[in-house]
Design a protein around this motif. Sequence first.
Motif, PDB file in Angstrom:
ATOM      1  N   GLN A 170       2.328   5.075  -7.672  1.00 24.43           N
ATOM      2  CA  GLN A 170       3.724   5.286  -8.061  1.00 24.43           C
ATOM      3  C   GLN A 170       4.005   6.766  -8.331  1.00 24.43           C
ATOM      4  O   GLN A 170       5.064   7.295  -7.976  1.00 24.43           O
ATOM      5  CB  GLN A 170       4.040   4.455  -9.313  1.00 24.43           C
ATOM      6  CG  GLN A 170       4.180   2.964  -9.055  1.00 24.43           C
ATOM      7  CD  GLN A 170       5.411   2.647  -8.224  1.00 24.43           C
ATOM      8  OE1 GLN A 170       6.419   3.347  -8.294  1.00 24.43           O
ATOM      9  NE2 GLN A 170       5.323   1.579  -7.426  1.00 24.43           N
ATOM     10  N   SER A 171       3.037   7.446  -8.953  1.00 27.62           N
ATOM     11  CA  SER A 171       3.225   8.871  -9.242  1.00 27.62           C
ATOM     12  C   SER A 171       3.303   9.684  -7.953  1.00 27.62           C
ATOM     13  O   SER A 171       4.150  10.574  -7.812  1.00 27.62           O
ATOM     14  CB  SER A 171       2.073   9.372 -10.131  1.00 27.62           C
ATOM     15  OG  SER A 171       2.302  10.700 -10.535  1.00 27.62           O
ATOM     16  N   PRO A 193      -8.416   8.672 -11.825  1.00 22.88           N
ATOM     17  CA  PRO A 193      -8.517   8.055 -13.158  1.00 22.88           C
ATOM     18  C   PRO A 193      -7.617   6.840 -13.254  1.00 22.88           C
ATOM     19  O   PRO A 193      -6.548   6.771 -12.658  1.00 22.88           O
ATOM     20  CB  PRO A 193      -8.071   9.177 -14.117  1.00 22.88           C
ATOM     21  CG  PRO A 193      -8.290  10.441 -13.339  1.00 22.88           C
ATOM     22  CD  PRO A 193      -8.055  10.106 -11.901  1.00 22.88           C
ATOM     23  N   THR A 194      -8.081   5.841 -14.021  1.00 14.98           N
ATOM     24  CA  THR A 194      -7.336   4.580 -14.138  1.00 14.98           C
ATOM     25  C   THR A 194      -6.353   4.593 -15.280  1.00 14.98           C
ATOM     26  O   THR A 194      -5.663   3.601 -15.505  1.00 14.98           O
ATOM     27  CB  THR A 194      -8.320   3.417 -14.344  1.00 14.98           C
ATOM     28  OG1 THR A 194      -9.118   3.687 -15.515  1.00 14.98           O
ATOM     29  CG2 THR A 194      -9.213   3.252 -13.134  1.00 14.98           C
ATOM     30  N   GLU A 195      -6.249   5.697 -16.049  1.00 11.52           N
ATOM     31  CA  GLU A 195      -5.285   5.726 -17.139  1.00 11.52           C
ATOM     32  C   GLU A 195      -3.882   5.633 -16.579  1.00 11.52           C
ATOM     33  O   GLU A 195      -3.608   5.998 -15.440  1.00 11.52           O
ATOM     34  CB  GLU A 195      -5.420   7.035 -17.955  1.00 11.52           C
ATOM     35  CG  GLU A 195      -6.649   7.102 -18.833  1.00 11.52           C
ATOM     36  CD  GLU A 195      -7.907   7.466 -18.062  1.00 11.52           C
ATOM     37  OE1 GLU A 195      -7.751   7.716 -16.851  1.00 11.52           O
ATOM     38  OE2 GLU A 195      -8.992   7.505 -18.647  1.00 11.52           O
ATOM     39  N   PRO A 234      -7.401   1.781  -1.652  1.00 13.44           N
ATOM     40  CA  PRO A 234      -6.451   1.449  -2.731  1.00 13.44           C
ATOM     41  C   PRO A 234      -6.640   2.375  -3.923  1.00 13.44           C
ATOM     42  O   PRO A 234      -7.764   2.681  -4.326  1.00 13.44           O
ATOM     43  CB  PRO A 234      -6.815  -0.004  -3.077  1.00 13.44           C
ATOM     44  CG  PRO A 234      -8.233  -0.162  -2.627  1.00 13.44           C
ATOM     45  CD  PRO A 234      -8.404   0.711  -1.429  1.00 13.44           C
ATOM     46  N   LEU A 235      -5.538   2.824  -4.468  1.00 12.09           N
ATOM     47  CA  LEU A 235      -5.535   3.652  -5.667  1.00 12.09           C
ATOM     48  C   LEU A 235      -4.941   2.848  -6.816  1.00 12.09           C
ATOM     49  O   LEU A 235      -4.267   1.838  -6.593  1.00 12.09           O
ATOM     50  CB  LEU A 235      -4.698   4.926  -5.432  1.00 12.09           C
ATOM     51  CG  LEU A 235      -5.116   5.818  -4.257  1.00 12.09           C
ATOM     52  CD1 LEU A 235      -4.152   6.987  -4.133  1.00 12.09           C
ATOM     53  CD2 LEU A 235      -6.540   6.311  -4.429  1.00 12.09           C
ATOM     54  N   PRO A 282       0.825  -1.204   0.000  1.00 15.61           N
ATOM     55  CA  PRO A 282       0.000   0.000   0.000  1.00 15.61           C
ATOM     56  C   PRO A 282       0.861   1.256   0.000  1.00 15.61           C
ATOM     57  O   PRO A 282       2.049   1.240   0.360  1.00 15.61           O
ATOM     58  CB  PRO A 282      -0.816  -0.137   1.291  1.00 15.61           C
ATOM     59  CG  PRO A 282       0.012  -1.016   2.175  1.00 15.61           C
ATOM     60  CD  PRO A 282       0.723  -1.963   1.257  1.00 15.61           C
ATOM     61  N   LEU A 283       0.237   2.378  -0.379  1.00 14.41           N
ATOM     62  CA  LEU A 283       0.964   3.644  -0.478  1.00 14.41           C
ATOM     63  C   LEU A 283       1.599   4.061   0.846  1.00 14.41           C
ATOM     64  O   LEU A 283       2.764   4.501   0.856  1.00 14.41           O
ATOM     65  CB  LEU A 283       0.013   4.729  -1.001  1.00 14.41           C
ATOM     66  CG  LEU A 283       0.609   6.115  -1.189  1.00 14.41           C
ATOM     67  CD1 LEU A 283       1.797   6.065  -2.132  1.00 14.41           C
ATOM     68  CD2 LEU A 283      -0.460   7.078  -1.696  1.00 14.41           C
TER      69      LEU A 283
END
Length: 455
Positions: free
Chosen positions: A348-349, A450-452, A341-342, A312-313
């Motif tokens: 990562q960004s 967004p999932t992009e 959860p993202l 997790p983040l």
Amino acid sequence: MPEPAPDPQVATDLGVLTGLRTGKRSFYPEYVRSTERLARAVQALDGISRALVRTAEGPRTLVETVARTAADHLQARWLLLAIADGALRAARPRFLLLTAGDLVEDERLLPDEVRDHLEVLRSRPWEAESSASGPRWVRAPMTLDDEPVGGIVASPGAGIEVAATDLAILRVLANQAAVALHNSYLFHAAARLRGRTEQLSQAAERQARDLAERSAELAETQQRLVGAMQRQALDDERHRIARELHDSVTQYVLSAGMTIEVCRAELDGLGGAAADIAGRLAGAKDLTRQAVERLRAAIYALHHTSEEQPGPLPAMLERLSVVHLPTDLEVNVRVEGNPVPLPPAAEQSILRLTGEALFNSAAHGKASRALVRLRYRPDVVVLTVSDDGTGEPAQLRRALRLSRAGDLSGRHRGLANMLARAEELGGALSIRRSRMGGIRLRVDVPLPVPTEEVP
């Protein structure tokens, strides 16, 4: 004595009633017999019509109907309907005996006289005939396409005179039985074929669905394989770059730092203007040390990007605070709210954005302490990075505007990259004074993310 002359009036009356003209005294008895035969023939035809509409009920029902109709017509003591050997091979039953209202289809239960007739019906060809002597019986052939395929034999009841019309009716019933048996066989054969066709069609549909599912699974497997090969290629390239950085660039920077330190020590020992130069070289030494720390963090990231479990983040932020940054920067991580959860690319960004902010705090802001706070709210995720360094918020905001307009020197590309990442997540970046005395960088990311793919 001569016969008396017929009464003209009686003959006229009979003619009016029957529509016939005759002068014979035997006319009326013949007329009665003809009428009886006609009534029986009509009744038999009615039975034939009833048999015609029962074809779809199956051959058994049809054979029984024909047998009962023929037996009623002759008021027979018994009646046998049989199919010749080798004819209508699929038709069942092959023979049927009607006696005293009961149906018999077991050859072992047949009377001897009936068994003899069965042998005749099974052999072909033969002609319609009646018994000349002994027990009375009448036999009519069953034909299909002018070929004998069996027949009917019956023992007429007492007082029944078998005429040519009776034989004709038996032939009609027998032929109708042959046609109906054949049509019934075709009907049921077509029904079986239709059922088999439906089964095959359903099986084909199931196979088509299975094939489509297998094709989809194969396509997904191929896609995963291609992705795995691409990741492997990227991992190999990252490892190669990490080795190059460790074996060459890092060693060069360390050598440059050691050279600067040796020169600084020698100049410091000379005193005077040389001592001033030595003091300025101290800053160069710090820059080489920071470069080494940054290279080590980059090497670690390149070497462990695909091998480490992402997690997790919050866990990745904790790992970042103790591994990827200069050792003289103390970092605390706080998480508030219920983590959600993202998308992996978004996490990562955010992680890269945090690492860039912390490195700027250590390298440019001269900070010794930093606080990373991650707050989960129902509609937004808020990330703040605060430090106690010497950075000026107004100066950084101005530098950020200049870097967006066109920073040719590349000095402030880190700020521009952080802003670009925040905007790609659909969020916003702001720079303020922190309560710790240095810079407070804040990023608001609205939910859902967004999932992009985020670079």
